[in-house]
Design an enzyme around this catalytic site. Structure first.
Site, PDB file in Angstrom:
ATOM      1  CG  HIS A  12      33.395  35.532  40.416  1.00 49.08           C
ATOM      2  ND1 HIS A  12      32.154  35.310  40.988  1.00 49.08           N
ATOM      3  CD2 HIS A  12      33.233  35.343  39.084  1.00 49.08           C
ATOM      4  CE1 HIS A  12      31.282  35.019  40.024  1.00 49.08           C
ATOM      5  NE2 HIS A  12      31.919  35.033  38.864  1.00 49.08           N
ATOM      6  CG  HIS A  54      27.672  32.464  39.102  1.00 44.84           C
ATOM      7  ND1 HIS A  54      27.301  33.758  38.871  1.00 44.84           N
ATOM      8  CD2 HIS A  54      28.930  32.344  38.601  1.00 44.84           C
ATOM      9  CE1 HIS A  54      28.292  34.394  38.253  1.00 44.84           C
ATOM     10  NE2 HIS A  54      29.289  33.548  38.079  1.00 44.84           N
ATOM     11  CG  ASP A  92      33.134  32.200  37.045  1.00 44.45           C
ATOM     12  OD1 ASP A  92      31.959  32.128  37.448  1.00 44.45           O
ATOM     13  OD2 ASP A  92      33.635  33.255  36.592  1.00 44.45           O
ATOM     14  CG  HIS A 148      33.214  30.766  31.699  1.00 46.08           C
ATOM     15  ND1 HIS A 148      32.987  30.075  32.861  1.00 46.08           N
ATOM     16  CD2 HIS A 148      32.857  32.046  31.949  1.00 46.08           C
ATOM     17  CE1 HIS A 148      32.497  30.903  33.767  1.00 46.08           C
ATOM     18  NE2 HIS A 148      32.418  32.109  33.244  1.00 46.08           N
TER      19      HIS A 148
HETATM   20 ZN    ZN Z   1      31.119  34.045  37.216  1.00 46.53          ZN
END
Ligand code: ZN
Length: 322
Positions: free
Chosen positions: A240, A77, A244, A267
């Protein structure tokens, strides 16, 4: 000509880490040209960990960096804010293992950076310009519909397209497509918060993965709604994920001239994309040319955001931006 930047003044914040629950203090300090974004563990003699693909550690619920056994967790973030705001060089001093989660979004970091101000340096900005596409799919053999895909393609500016699909009445399919610039990041993505599903809370807690998690720093989705509403955007989840994605792409180490697509990715796949890209120098070139300043056609510059489902409008979720 575009020049490299750093922040004009030091700024700081503190809070607890989402995963470790550990309190940490973060201080951003101006850095000279060609430094890049460098974390320094002040509790370990200022040990430096560059925000670059080769320092990516095991990633599951967050992106962590590791260098010579020294770990730094949940960088995405803060990196998304620094990278999107066009800050090329900065030292990020931190006195513990994890970046504070604050409210679960990047907004507090954006506010902190705005308070710091941006200073131009007397050195040309370099970009990592993608010249050949790279894409790959992580196939779910048992359920091919759940396969994940990421790709990066040549483009004259930094664009992303991020698609999520969760079987939940408030989420479903959400898609964000936009040119990443300081103002688009600030207005469209920075306020979107971390989220998790209530059914995952106990298992995650039992594994010690959310020691700092609370209703103040993550949206918790129940089977048919949200435990701690209201949402900041009807498609806060998709936004969001896009936030990311940008935070993970910051690990390219230079501003990107590329279009990035992420389909149900997370991720692990985002950071694999960066690592595979950096590992193959035939896919990119480093340039200090200007990115296209020619006016972009309106339809190309305008973000495409998920339409607000009728059900959300009825329940009165606030769309506070765009
Ligand atoms: Zn996040």
């Amino acid at each position: 000509m575009t020049f490299q930047t750093t922040i004009a003044h030091p700024v700081e914040t503190s809070g607890i880490g989402l995963h470790t629950g550990v309190q940490s203090h973060v201080r951003l300090i101006p850095a000279p040209p060609n430094t890049g974004i460098v974390f320094r563990r002040t509790d370990l003699d200022n040990f430096p960990i560059e925000a670059q693909g080769h320092n990516v550690a095991r990633v599951s619920y967050a992106t962590s960096l590791m260098k010579q056994g020294v770990l730094l967790s949940t960088t995405e973030h803060l990196l998304a804010a620094v990278y999107s705001l066009g800050i090329d060089n900065v030292f990020i001093d931190i006195d513990a293992i994890e970046v504070p989660i604050l409210d679960g979004s990047a907004e507090p970091f954006v506010e902190m950076l705005e308070q710091a101000g941006i200073r131009k340096l007397r050195r040309k900005r370099r970009h990592l310009k993608v010249v050949k596409p790279l894409e790959f799919t992580e196939v779910d053999a048992a359920n091919p519909a759940q396969s994940r895909r990421v790709g990066i393609y040549p483009a004259e500016e930094f664009r992303i397209r991020c698609y999520v699909d969760y079987a939940h009445p408030l989420v479903g399919q959400q898609e964000i497509e936009m040119v990443v610039r300081p103002e688009t990041f600030r207005h469209l993505l920075s306020r979107a918060r971390t989220f998790c599903f209530e059914r995952d809370v106990e298992p995650l807690r039992a594994m010690g993965l959310i020691r700092g998690g609370s209703l103040e720093n993550a949206i918790v989705l129940t089977d048919d709604g949200v435990m701690n509403g209201p949402l900041r955007f009807a498609d806060e989840f998709g936004r969001h994920k896009a936030l990311d994605l940008i935070g993970d792409l910051a690990l390219a180490g230079l501003p990107l001239l590329a279009r990035v697509e992420a389909y149900k990715a997370g991720h692990a796949l985002h950071t694999q994309l960066v690592s595979r890209l950096l590992a193959d120098p035939t896919l990119w070139t480093i340039t200090s040319e200007e990115p296209a300043e020619a006016p972009v056609p309106i339809h190309a510059a305008a973000p495409r955001l998920s339409p607000v489902p009728a059900a959300d409008r009825a329940t009165g979720f606030v769309e506070t931006s765009s």
